[in-house]
Write a protein that holds these residues in place. Structure first.
Motif, PDB file in Angstrom:
ATOM      1  N   TYR A  35       0.834  -1.204   0.000  1.00 20.68           N
ATOM      2  CA  TYR A  35       0.000   0.000   0.000  1.00 20.68           C
ATOM      3  C   TYR A  35       0.870   1.256   0.000  1.00 20.68           C
ATOM      4  N   ALA A  36       2.040   1.166   0.647  1.00 24.50           N
ATOM      5  CA  ALA A  36       2.943   2.315   0.661  1.00 24.50           C
ATOM      6  C   ALA A  36       3.476   2.594  -0.750  1.00 24.50           C
ATOM      7  N   ILE A  37       3.700   1.542  -1.540  1.00 27.11           N
ATOM      8  CA  ILE A  37       4.156   1.738  -2.930  1.00 27.11           C
ATOM      9  C   ILE A  37       3.090   2.527  -3.699  1.00 27.11           C
ATOM     10  N   TYR A  38       1.845   2.097  -3.512  1.00 24.42           N
ATOM     11  CA  TYR A  38       0.724   2.793  -4.167  1.00 24.42           C
ATOM     12  C   TYR A  38       0.649   4.258  -3.694  1.00 24.42           C
ATOM     13  N   LEU A  39       0.750   4.487  -2.382  1.00 25.70           N
ATOM     14  CA  LEU A  39       0.659   5.857  -1.854  1.00 25.70           C
ATOM     15  C   LEU A  39       1.814   6.719  -2.368  1.00 25.70           C
ATOM     16  N   ASN A  40       2.997   6.113  -2.506  1.00 26.57           N
ATOM     17  CA  ASN A  40       4.135   6.855  -3.032  1.00 26.57           C
ATOM     18  C   ASN A  40       3.899   7.309  -4.466  1.00 26.57           C
ATOM     19  N   ARG A  41       3.143   6.532  -5.215  1.00 26.45           N
ATOM     20  CA  ARG A  41       2.841   6.923  -6.607  1.00 26.45           C
ATOM     21  C   ARG A  41       1.780   8.007  -6.633  1.00 26.45           C
ATOM     22  N   VAL A  42       0.751   7.816  -5.802  1.00 27.64           N
ATOM     23  CA  VAL A  42      -0.367   8.779  -5.795  1.00 27.64           C
ATOM     24  C   VAL A  42       0.099  10.157  -5.304  1.00 27.64           C
ATOM     25  N   PHE A  43       1.025  10.157  -4.336  1.00 26.59           N
ATOM     26  CA  PHE A  43       1.502  11.423  -3.756  1.00 26.59           C
ATOM     27  C   PHE A  43       2.947  11.692  -4.207  1.00 26.59           C
ATOM     28  N   ALA A  44       3.204  11.427  -5.491  1.00 27.10           N
ATOM     29  CA  ALA A  44       4.575  11.434  -6.006  1.00 27.10           C
ATOM     30  C   ALA A  44       5.363  12.701  -5.654  1.00 27.10           C
ATOM     31  N   ASP A  45       4.739  13.875  -5.681  1.00 27.30           N
ATOM     32  CA  ASP A  45       5.496  15.122  -5.461  1.00 27.30           C
ATOM     33  C   ASP A  45       5.400  15.633  -4.015  1.00 27.30           C
ATOM     34  N   ASP A  46       4.851  14.822  -3.116  1.00 23.10           N
ATOM     35  CA  ASP A  46       4.672  15.254  -1.721  1.00 23.10           C
ATOM     36  C   ASP A  46       5.634  14.452  -0.826  1.00 23.10           C
ATOM     37  N   LEU A  47       6.856  14.963  -0.728  1.00 23.77           N
ATOM     38  CA  LEU A  47       7.903  14.208  -0.019  1.00 23.77           C
ATOM     39  C   LEU A  47       7.581  13.954   1.449  1.00 23.77           C
ATOM     40  N   ASP A  48       7.000  14.973   2.100  1.00 26.77           N
ATOM     41  CA  ASP A  48       6.628  14.832   3.514  1.00 26.77           C
ATOM     42  C   ASP A  48       5.693  13.659   3.716  1.00 26.77           C
ATOM     43  N   PHE A  49       4.659  13.650   2.871  1.00 25.88           N
ATOM     44  CA  PHE A  49       3.671  12.577   3.019  1.00 25.88           C
ATOM     45  C   PHE A  49       4.280  11.231   2.666  1.00 25.88           C
ATOM     46  N   ARG A  50       5.116  11.200   1.632  1.00 25.96           N
ATOM     47  CA  ARG A  50       5.712   9.913   1.225  1.00 25.96           C
ATOM     48  C   ARG A  50       6.565   9.326   2.343  1.00 25.96           C
ATOM     49  N   GLN A  51       7.279  10.198   3.042  1.00 25.69           N
ATOM     50  CA  GLN A  51       8.081   9.721   4.178  1.00 25.69           C
ATOM     51  C   GLN A  51       7.170   9.158   5.272  1.00 25.69           C
ATOM     52  N   ALA A  52       6.098   9.905   5.534  1.00 26.01           N
ATOM     53  CA  ALA A  52       5.147   9.466   6.564  1.00 26.01           C
ATOM     54  C   ALA A  52       4.514   8.132   6.166  1.00 26.01           C
ATOM     55  N   ALA A  53       4.226   7.968   4.865  1.00 24.10           N
ATOM     56  CA  ALA A  53       3.593   6.728   4.389  1.00 24.10           C
ATOM     57  C   ALA A  53       4.557   5.543   4.535  1.00 24.10           C
ATOM     58  N   ASP A  54       5.846   5.783   4.265  1.00 21.23           N
ATOM     59  CA  ASP A  54       6.828   4.697   4.415  1.00 21.23           C
ATOM     60  C   ASP A  54       6.948   4.275   5.877  1.00 21.23           C
ATOM     61  N   HIS A  55       6.926   5.262   6.761  1.00 22.12           N
ATOM     62  CA  HIS A  55       7.013   4.965   8.192  1.00 22.12           C
ATOM     63  C   HIS A  55       5.749   4.229   8.661  1.00 22.12           C
ATOM     64  N   TRP A  56       4.615   4.703   8.166  1.00 31.87           N
ATOM     65  CA  TRP A  56       3.325   4.059   8.472  1.00 31.87           C
ATOM     66  C   TRP A  56       3.365   2.577   8.076  1.00 31.87           C
ATOM     67  N   ALA A  57       3.900   2.310   6.853  1.00 32.26           N
ATOM     68  CA  ALA A  57       3.930   0.929   6.367  1.00 32.26           C
ATOM     69  C   ALA A  57       4.793   0.049   7.269  1.00 32.26           C
ATOM     70  N   GLU A  58       5.910   0.605   7.761  1.00 34.31           N
ATOM     71  CA  GLU A  58       6.763  -0.171   8.675  1.00 34.31           C
ATOM     72  C   GLU A  58       5.971  -0.595   9.907  1.00 34.31           C
ATOM     73  N   GLU A  59       5.153   0.324  10.401  1.00 34.02           N
ATOM     74  CA  GLU A  59       4.348  -0.020  11.590  1.00 34.02           C
ATOM     75  C   GLU A  59       3.314  -1.087  11.252  1.00 34.02           C
ATOM     76  N   GLU A  60       2.700  -0.983  10.061  1.00 39.27           N
ATOM     77  CA  GLU A  60       1.697  -1.981   9.674  1.00 39.27           C
ATOM     78  C   GLU A  60       2.339  -3.368   9.527  1.00 39.27           C
ATOM     79  N   VAL A  61       3.531  -3.396   8.938  1.00 39.96           N
ATOM     80  CA  VAL A  61       4.230  -4.678   8.781  1.00 39.96           C
ATOM     81  C   VAL A  61       4.528  -5.270  10.162  1.00 39.96           C
ATOM     82  N   GLN A  62       4.917  -4.407  11.089  1.00 42.73           N
ATOM     83  CA  GLN A  62       5.182  -4.888  12.449  1.00 42.73           C
ATOM     84  C   GLN A  62       3.899  -5.463  13.079  1.00 42.73           C
TER      85      GLN A  62
END
Ligand SMILES: [Fe+2]
Ligand SMILES: [Fe+2]
Length: 273
Positions: free
Chosen positions: A40-67
């Motif tokens: 889902y983070a891969i998808y969010l990174n594409r949808v918010f391609a130019d929003d670096l802040d959000f992309r970082q937050a989404a990657d961190h979010w995904a780490e928590e979901e995987v945990q």
């Protein structure tokens, strides 16, 4: 920084005599969906391609979901040592695909995407609260509490970004309501039903959507209490921009509670048939 780590869970306190067998298949299914957060983070990174802040937050979010997936998977393996978490997840991954090549949100706007994410976090936060309260086994109780706290924070994360995009995209209340409602009804789509199948059906058994949805939904909703629905309704209202506390929210929670019980009864009958 994660708010907790798997190795901080008191695994040595696991008490097999306190395991509720009705919770094991639910935990197995939940582990599949949570572990899939990276997709889902891969998808969010594409949808918010130019929003670096959000992309970082989404990657961190995904780490928590995987945990979340790994913690639930580890607990399910303790509760049922014959279960193979990684093999079950491999089956899920091979058979369930998110639209990873999307250029824009399938919800029609970034605001819509974030409202849909708020609905998912509303669902997960109330679900793990309900499971944690129902569980007697101390390790599962601790895991569910930790996960529920993460899910409430995830709601806040997506909500804050949603407010930022809403100011730009100016999506009307009716559209926001429609997006929220459509994401909620998707809880009976393949994501959860197939997770139930992969987590619980013996290898080689064909996937049957209707029976898996029935088993999953009937099992999951058994642990909900009115207070969970009430709190969830407040979060849904907040996400779409309606007052989270008040007569309309109270009434909606009561209607949702009735609907949930009605649906559960129907699904239980379907399973029995
Ligand atoms: Fe999660
Ligand atoms: Fe979450």
């Amino acid at each position: 920084m994660k708010h907790w780590r798997i190795d901080e869970v008191a695994w040595d306190r696991f008490d097999p005599s306190k395991v509720d067998p009705a919770l094991i298949p639910l935990v197995k299914a939940a582990a599949m969906v949570e572990r899939n957060g990276t997709d889902y983070a891969i998808y969010l990174n594409r949808v918010f391609a130019d929003d670096l802040d959000f992309r970082q937050a989404a990657d961190h979010w995904a780490e928590e979901e995987v945990q979340h997936g790994d913690a639930l998977g580890k607990w399910a393996t303790l509760a049922d040592p014959s279960w193979d978490y990684h093999a079950a997840f491999a089956r899920y991954k091979a058979g369930y695909h998110l639209p990873l090549d999307a250029e824009a949100s399938i919800r029609g706007s970034r605001t819509g995407e974030l409202i849909a994410r708020c609905m998912v976090e509303t669902g997960t936060s109330s679900y793990y609260t309900a499971l944690g309260e129902a569980a007697q086994e101390p390790v599962l109780k601790q895991i569910c509490r930790n996960i529920a706290a993460d899910e409430f924070r995830h709601f806040k994360l997506f909500y804050d970004h949603m407010r930022r995009y809403l100011a730009r995209e100016n999506i009307g209340l009716l559209r926001r309501l429609r997006i929220a409602a459509s994401r909620i009804t998707e809880s009976e789509d393949d994501e959860l039903a197939f997770a139930w199948h992969c987590g619980n059906a013996p290898e080689g058994q064909a996937y049957e959507h209707a029976s898996c949805t029935a088993a999953y939904m009937a099992g999951a909703t058994a642990f909900y209490r009115f207070r969970h629905v009430e709190r969830g309704m407040g979060m849904i209202f907040k996400a779409v921009g309606l007052p989270p506390r008040g007569r309309l929210s109270d009434l909606s929670a009561k209607v949702a509670w009735r609907l949930l019980q009605w649906r559960r009864q129907r699904l239980t009958q379907r399973l029995a048939a």
